[in-house]
Design a protein around this motif. Sequence first.
Motif, mmCIF file in Angstrom:
data_model
loop_
_atom_site.group_PDB
_atom_site.id
_atom_site.type_symbol
_atom_site.label_atom_id
_atom_site.label_comp_id
_atom_site.label_asym_id
_atom_site.label_seq_id
_atom_site.Cartn_x
_atom_site.Cartn_y
_atom_site.Cartn_z
ATOM 1 N N LYS A 1 23.545 66.893 -79.038
ATOM 2 C CA LYS A 1 24.314 66.641 -77.813
ATOM 3 C C LYS A 1 24.573 65.146 -77.557
ATOM 4 O O LYS A 1 25.452 64.806 -76.775
ATOM 5 C CB LYS A 1 23.673 67.333 -76.604
ATOM 6 N N ALA A 2 23.840 64.301 -78.244
ATOM 7 C CA ALA A 2 24.116 62.852 -78.121
ATOM 8 C C ALA A 2 25.195 62.404 -79.104
ATOM 9 O O ALA A 2 25.513 61.219 -79.195
ATOM 10 C CB ALA A 2 22.837 62.060 -78.376
ATOM 11 N N HIS A 3 25.719 63.341 -79.874
ATOM 12 C CA HIS A 3 26.665 62.993 -80.939
ATOM 13 C C HIS A 3 28.002 63.722 -80.782
ATOM 14 O O HIS A 3 28.532 64.273 -81.743
ATOM 15 C CB HIS A 3 26.081 63.364 -82.307
ATOM 16 N N ALA A 4 28.550 63.726 -79.574
ATOM 17 C CA ALA A 4 29.840 64.407 -79.379
ATOM 18 C C ALA A 4 30.886 63.764 -80.299
ATOM 19 O O ALA A 4 30.848 62.551 -80.539
ATOM 20 C CB ALA A 4 30.279 64.283 -77.926
ATOM 21 N N GLU A 5 31.795 64.577 -80.788
ATOM 22 C CA GLU A 5 32.782 64.069 -81.751
ATOM 23 C C GLU A 5 33.686 62.992 -81.136
ATOM 24 O O GLU A 5 34.178 62.109 -81.828
ATOM 25 C CB GLU A 5 33.637 65.239 -82.279
ATOM 26 N N ASN B 1 33.826 55.247 -79.712
ATOM 27 C CA ASN B 1 34.995 55.092 -80.580
ATOM 28 C C ASN B 1 35.044 56.152 -81.670
ATOM 29 O O ASN B 1 35.852 56.060 -82.589
ATOM 30 C CB ASN B 1 35.003 53.704 -81.217
ATOM 31 N N GLY B 2 34.159 57.127 -81.602
ATOM 32 C CA GLY B 2 34.159 58.179 -82.619
ATOM 33 C C GLY B 2 33.374 57.745 -83.844
ATOM 34 O O GLY B 2 32.829 56.640 -83.895
ATOM 35 N N ASN B 3 33.333 58.621 -84.827
ATOM 36 C CA ASN B 3 32.559 58.324 -86.033
ATOM 37 C C ASN B 3 33.409 57.565 -87.060
ATOM 38 O O ASN B 3 34.623 57.550 -86.978
ATOM 39 C CB ASN B 3 32.022 59.630 -86.634
ATOM 40 N N GLN B 4 32.702 56.945 -87.980
ATOM 41 C CA GLN B 4 33.403 56.165 -89.001
ATOM 42 C C GLN B 4 33.560 56.963 -90.285
ATOM 43 O O GLN B 4 32.691 57.744 -90.652
ATOM 44 C CB GLN B 4 32.625 54.886 -89.279
ATOM 45 N N PHE B 5 34.678 56.713 -90.934
ATOM 46 C CA PHE B 5 34.938 57.382 -92.206
ATOM 47 C C PHE B 5 35.563 56.354 -93.133
ATOM 48 O O PHE B 5 36.477 55.637 -92.734
ATOM 49 C CB PHE B 5 35.908 58.546 -91.978
ATOM 50 N N ARG B 6 35.040 56.246 -94.334
ATOM 51 C CA ARG B 6 35.669 55.318 -95.271
ATOM 52 C C ARG B 6 35.692 55.876 -96.685
ATOM 53 O O ARG B 6 34.825 56.638 -97.082
ATOM 54 C CB ARG B 6 35.013 53.955 -95.240
ATOM 55 N N MET B 7 36.735 55.468 -97.385
ATOM 56 C CA MET B 7 36.841 55.792 -98.804
ATOM 57 C C MET B 7 36.603 54.501 -99.554
ATOM 58 O O MET B 7 37.136 53.449 -99.169
ATOM 59 C CB MET B 7 38.239 56.287 -99.142
#
Length: 331
Positions: free
Chosen positions: A152-156, A160-166
Motif C-alpha cells: 500500500k506504500a507503493h501505489a503505481e 513521480n511513479g516508478n522508474q524504467f530503463r533500458m
Amino acid sequence: MAFPVIDIAAINEPEAQLAIAKEITDAARTWGFLLLKNHPIPSEDVASMFKLGHAFFMEVPEDEKAPYPINDRYVGYNAPLSDRKKDDKASIWLSGKPGFLAAEGRKALPPYWHDKIDAVEDFKHACYGLFSKLLVCFALAMGLEDRNYFAKAHAEDAGNGNQFRMLCYPSRGNGPLKTTTRMSPHSDSGSVTLLFQNCAGLEVESPTGEWVPAPHIEDHILVNLGDALAFWSGGQLKATKHRVTFNSVPHDIERMSMAYFGAAAPDTVLEPLKVDGKKAFDKYEANGLTIPPGITVGQYSKMIMAGIYGAGIHEKREELGKASSVVQVGA
Ligand SMILES: O=C(O)CCC(=O)C(=O)O
Ligand SMILES: [Fe+2]
C-alpha cells in the motif's frame, strides 16, 4: 548455496501463496536476488520491448538522441560513459506514473519513442502488477498482520511513479580503457527491481561474499531488492551488490537489459521494523552512505543520486522553488 530459482505459476492460488511467499522471502533474505520462473509477463512482450530498445540504440543516430538527456523526472537518454563518467553503457529512461510519458514526459523523449509510448506503458503496468505481488509475499512471509503493509506504500501513481530503463552495453572494436567499466558495483536503492536480460553478464555478490554470475535463463525474470526496502524490513531482506565488468561482458559483446525499479511513495517514512521485538541494526550503510531512521524515501533518493548523475538538475529545480520529489532508485 545455489542461486534461487522460484516457480511462481501458482502465486494467485490461495493455498499455494504462503509457500511461494516463503520461498521468495528466503531468497531475499539470503541472496537478495532470485530468478522467477513461470511469471505472468508474456515472453512475446519482453521480446518486443527488447526489439524496440535494440532498434533505438543501434539505428537512431547519436545526434538524434543527444538533444534529449535524462532529466530530473528520469526520462531521456543517457549516453555511454555518462553514468559515474566511466560506465560504458547507454540507457534510455522511460520513467513516470501511468500517462506521464504521453503527456509532459513526451517532449523529453527522442521522437523515435513517440509512437511507442502505449507499448511501453503497457509493459510498465505489467511489471507493476508483478512487483506489487512480490511486496505482498514479503509481508505474508514476514508474518505482518496486514498483507498489504508494503504494497500500500507503493501505489503505481504515487509521487513521480516508478522508474524504467533500458540499457545497452555496446560492442566495441577496441578494448576498454583502464578507467572504464561496464556497470560499477552498487546496490539498488528502492524497493524491488525486476531485471530482464538478453544474455548473461551480471555479477552479484554471493551470500559468502564472492562475485558470482547471475544465471541467465530464457523467460525468467531476475529480481533484486533495494536498500530502502532492506532498511525498512529491519535488515530481514537484503539489498545485494551487483556489477557488470569487461570480463563478464567483453568489449566486443553487446548486452541489453531492462530494469523496472519499484519504489515506495516519496513521503514514505523509512523506520526499520523490529525483528523479534528487537532493533535489527544500529547503523545501515549502503553505497557509502548511512541511512538514518525516519528519513523519507524522497530524501533518501536525493542523498544517493549526486554521485551517479550529479545533483545539479535537482538543485536547479529547487532554485525555481519547485521542491523536487524525484526518486532515484537504480544506479
Ligand atoms: O544491466 C544490468 O543487468 C544491470 C542493471 C542495473 O544493475 C541497474 O540498472 O541498476
Ligand atoms: Fe542495479
